[in-house]
Design a protein around this motif. Structure first.
Motif, PDB file in Angstrom:
ATOM      1  N   VAL A  55       0.853  -1.195   0.000  1.00  0.00           N
ATOM      2  CA  VAL A  55       0.000   0.000   0.000  1.00  0.00           C
ATOM      3  C   VAL A  55       0.879   1.232   0.000  1.00  0.00           C
ATOM      4  CG1 VAL A  55      -1.872  -1.121   1.254  1.00  0.00           C
ATOM      5  CG2 VAL A  55      -0.140   0.155   2.533  1.00  0.00           C
ATOM      6  N   ILE A  56       0.359   2.288  -0.622  1.00  0.00           N
ATOM      7  CA  ILE A  56       1.036   3.588  -0.496  1.00  0.00           C
ATOM      8  C   ILE A  56       0.356   4.321   0.643  1.00  0.00           C
ATOM      9  CG2 ILE A  56      -0.407   4.658  -2.338  1.00  0.00           C
ATOM     10  CD1 ILE A  56       2.359   6.269  -2.893  1.00  0.00           C
ATOM     11  N   LEU A  57       1.176   4.924   1.493  1.00  0.00           N
ATOM     12  CA  LEU A  57       0.641   5.542   2.704  1.00  0.00           C
ATOM     13  C   LEU A  57       1.281   6.916   2.898  1.00  0.00           C
ATOM     14  CD1 LEU A  57      -1.166   4.557   5.132  1.00  0.00           C
ATOM     15  CD2 LEU A  57       0.969   4.093   6.320  1.00  0.00           C
ATOM     16  N   GLY A  58       0.467   7.888   3.308  1.00  0.00           N
ATOM     17  CA  GLY A  58       1.006   9.186   3.696  1.00  0.00           C
ATOM     18  C   GLY A  58       1.357   9.162   5.174  1.00  0.00           C
ATOM     19  N   THR A  59       1.734  10.326   5.701  1.00  0.00           N
ATOM     20  CA  THR A  59       2.221  10.343   7.083  1.00  0.00           C
ATOM     21  C   THR A  59       1.139  10.692   8.102  1.00  0.00           C
ATOM     22  OG1 THR A  59       2.800  12.676   6.906  1.00  0.00           O
ATOM     23  CG2 THR A  59       4.521  11.071   6.336  1.00  0.00           C
ATOM     24  N   SER A  60      -0.074  11.027   7.622  1.00  0.00           N
ATOM     25  CA  SER A  60      -1.077  11.489   8.591  1.00  0.00           C
ATOM     26  C   SER A  60      -1.806  10.335   9.273  1.00  0.00           C
ATOM     27  CB  SER A  60      -2.081  12.421   7.908  1.00  0.00           C
ATOM     28  OG  SER A  60      -2.648  11.772   6.803  1.00  0.00           O
ATOM     29  N   GLY A  61      -1.751   9.158   8.705  1.00  0.00           N
ATOM     30  CA  GLY A  61      -2.420   8.002   9.316  1.00  0.00           C
ATOM     31  C   GLY A  61      -3.906   8.254   9.462  1.00  0.00           C
ATOM     32  N   ASP A 101       2.454   7.099  14.560  1.00  0.00           N
ATOM     33  CA  ASP A 101       2.742   6.523  15.883  1.00  0.00           C
ATOM     34  C   ASP A 101       1.456   6.341  16.688  1.00  0.00           C
ATOM     35  OD1 ASP A 101       2.319   9.235  16.109  1.00  0.00           O
ATOM     36  OD2 ASP A 101       4.046   9.632  17.405  1.00  0.00           O
ATOM     37  N   ASP A 102       0.325   6.493  16.036  1.00  0.00           N
ATOM     38  CA  ASP A 102      -0.981   6.348  16.679  1.00  0.00           C
ATOM     39  C   ASP A 102      -1.237   4.858  16.985  1.00  0.00           C
ATOM     40  OD1 ASP A 102      -3.652   6.276  17.301  1.00  0.00           O
ATOM     41  OD2 ASP A 102      -4.345   7.296  15.480  1.00  0.00           O
ATOM     42  N   PRO A 103      -1.458   4.495  18.271  1.00  0.00           N
ATOM     43  CA  PRO A 103      -1.672   3.072  18.603  1.00  0.00           C
ATOM     44  C   PRO A 103      -2.843   2.466  17.828  1.00  0.00           C
ATOM     45  CG  PRO A 103      -1.479   4.401  20.610  1.00  0.00           C
ATOM     46  CD  PRO A 103      -1.482   5.365  19.463  1.00  0.00           C
ATOM     47  N   ALA A 104      -3.794   3.302  17.395  1.00  0.00           N
ATOM     48  CA  ALA A 104      -4.951   2.769  16.655  1.00  0.00           C
ATOM     49  C   ALA A 104      -4.542   2.188  15.301  1.00  0.00           C
ATOM     50  CB  ALA A 104      -5.988   3.872  16.470  1.00  0.00           C
ATOM     51  N   LEU A 105      -3.326   2.506  14.865  1.00  0.00           N
ATOM     52  CA  LEU A 105      -2.884   1.961  13.571  1.00  0.00           C
ATOM     53  C   LEU A 105      -2.236   0.577  13.684  1.00  0.00           C
ATOM     54  CD1 LEU A 105      -1.351   5.025  11.677  1.00  0.00           C
ATOM     55  CD2 LEU A 105      -3.156   3.517  10.838  1.00  0.00           C
ATOM     56  N   ILE A 106      -1.956   0.162  14.906  1.00  0.00           N
ATOM     57  CA  ILE A 106      -1.245  -1.119  15.061  1.00  0.00           C
ATOM     58  C   ILE A 106      -2.002  -2.276  14.393  1.00  0.00           C
ATOM     59  CG2 ILE A 106      -0.419  -2.834  16.763  1.00  0.00           C
ATOM     60  CD1 ILE A 106       1.483  -0.467  16.497  1.00  0.00           C
ATOM     61  N   PRO A 107      -3.332  -2.386  14.556  1.00  0.00           N
ATOM     62  CA  PRO A 107      -4.022  -3.495  13.857  1.00  0.00           C
ATOM     63  C   PRO A 107      -3.878  -3.415  12.338  1.00  0.00           C
ATOM     64  CG  PRO A 107      -5.469  -2.439  15.477  1.00  0.00           C
ATOM     65  CD  PRO A 107      -4.238  -1.611  15.415  1.00  0.00           C
ATOM     66  N   MET A 123       7.461   6.790  14.604  1.00  0.00           N
ATOM     67  CA  MET A 123       7.122   5.357  14.683  1.00  0.00           C
ATOM     68  C   MET A 123       8.177   4.608  15.495  1.00  0.00           C
ATOM     69  SD  MET A 123       5.974   4.496  10.786  1.00  0.00           S
ATOM     70  CE  MET A 123       5.512   2.791  11.066  1.00  0.00           C
ATOM     71  N   TYR A 124       9.434   4.939  15.240  1.00  0.00           N
ATOM     72  CA  TYR A 124      10.527   4.265  15.943  1.00  0.00           C
ATOM     73  C   TYR A 124      10.439   4.537  17.447  1.00  0.00           C
ATOM     74  CZ  TYR A 124      15.112   3.228  17.718  1.00  0.00           C
ATOM     75  OH  TYR A 124      16.125   2.738  18.485  1.00  0.00           O
TER      76      TYR A 124
END
Ligand code: 5CU
Length: 378
Positions: free
Chosen positions: A163-169, A175-181, A235-236
């Motif tokens: 997937v292509i992804l931007g930085t806003s999530g 680094d938003d925990p909601a993105l972990i899934p 993210m790191y």
């Protein structure tokens, strides 16, 4: 299994399918496509830094002062993409929707829009067997179940490799925990994230002279790479790479400034009293250097062997992949149907960095992408 035939692969090459162009044409705020009297092509206005120029422009503005960039057939025509590839001896392209993807699509429409855009990419790839693969777009504004369902859709598309992804999530960054899934679902399906900037830095960083005097240079040359650098560093620091160890990311523009700044990031971590007190700097910590070599790939869209050597030193020559950024940066003084410097500068940089005709050059120009993105499977 290694695939030894030398092939050139472009992993950073964009397209705006016709249905997406229609969405942009119907919009009144950026991103949008607008026609101006006297201008041959419509203009595409996307960057936050261009919004001011759009406000100042009038329908009959001087063509050389129009905001944005001309939308030519290079943006959406498959025949034109194949012509560009043939002209530059590119065997395979891994195409992706360009910024700002579906970031602006209302939540209730995002799932269906993603489905149809991704299906259009899939159909395009099927029309050019063996020559095209794609990175899909995610409906990030949609409810979580729709977002996860879209990963279910794209994993079944034969030519999709990530997937292509931007930085806003989801609106709060990567680094938003909601993105972990989401990251877990992508990793579980071997879908690589191609991370690409769009938002840059706040406009006032560029100063009052930028809009009228400096063109797009500051947001594109500096804003984009800093945005990528900041997103991955966040993210790191949040431990995303440890939480999702199978996550693989390909970073646009050779990782922004990450290869150059990784040492400074490390030093700031090790000398940060707060992180040390919280026990986040213990012996088990993987350094950012390790993450660069284990979970990150870099494209080679940096236009100079100096940046390319830094990228190779940071991630390893086996993790670098050639790209062009087509259809952006067309030649301004020669025929657009001929050779583009965006190709030649980047391929010259590879030759200068690792040696013309060397095994390393073959790997960067195509071999790495073929192996990492499994471009032999259909
Ligand atoms: O010229 C530009 O604005 C761009 C852009 O928006 N996205 C990109 O990938 N390259 C250049």
């Amino acid at each position: 299994m290694a695939h030894s035939t030398f092939r050139i692969v472009d992993v950073h090459t964009h397209m705006y399918p016709p249905a997406y162009i229609q969405i942009l044409e119907s919009r009144k705020t950026i991103p949008l496509i607008r026609r101006f009297a006297g201008a041959k092509d419509p203009r595409y206005i996307i960057l936050p830094a261009e919004a001011e120029a759009l406000d100042k422009s009038s329908a009959d503005a001087n063509p050389s002062l129009l905001p944005g960039r001309p939308v030519t057939s290079h943006y959406s025509s498959l025949a034109q993409k194949l012509h560009f590839m043939d002209t530059h001896k590119i065997d395979i392209s891994v195409v992706s929707l360009a910024n700002p993807w579906l970031d602006f699509v209302p939540s209730e429409q995002a799932g269906e829009t993603a489905k149809s855009v991704n299906q259009e990419f899939s159909n395009m790839c099927a029309e050019a067997p063996g020559r095209l693969y794609f990175f899909a777009a995610l409906p990030l504004t949609a409810p979580p179940e729709t977002l996860l369902a879209s990963i279910g859709h794209i994993r079944g598309l034969m030519h999709c490799r990530g997937v292509i992804l931007g930085t806003s999530g989801l609106g709060k960054g990567l680094d938003d925990p909601a993105l972990i899934p989401v990251f877990r679902a992508l990793a579980a399906n071997k879908l690589t994230i191609f991370l690409h900037p769009h938002y840059g830095l706040p406009n006032d960083v560029w100063g009052p002279r930028a809009t009228e005097e400096y063109g797009h240079v500051l947001p594109l040359a500096l804003g984009f790479p800093m945005e990528t650098t900041i997103a991955v560093t966040r993210m790191y620091l949040a431990g995303v790479f440890d939480q999702v160890p199978d996550l693989r990311m390909l970073l646009a523009h050779s990782g922004g400034t990450l290869p150059f700044l990784a040492g400074r990031i490390e030093s700031c971590i090790v000398h940060d009293g707060h992180l040390v007190r919280e026990g986040k700097v213990g012996p088990a910590r993987r350094t950012i250097w390790q993450v660069l070599k284990e979970q990150i790939y870099l494209d080679a869209v940096i236009y100079s062997e100096v940046g390319l050597k830094a990228a190779i030193d940071a991630s390893g020559v086996d993790r670098l992949m050639f790209g062009t950024d087509h259809p952006f940066f067309p030649p301004l003084t020669s025929d657009e149907q001929g050779e583009w410097e965006s190709m030649t500068w980047n391929s010259e940089a590879v030759k200068k960095a690792v040696g013309d005709g060397s095994d390393a050059a073959k790997a960067v120009m195509g071999g790495n992408a073929i192996e990492v993105l499994r471009l032999y499977e259909t």
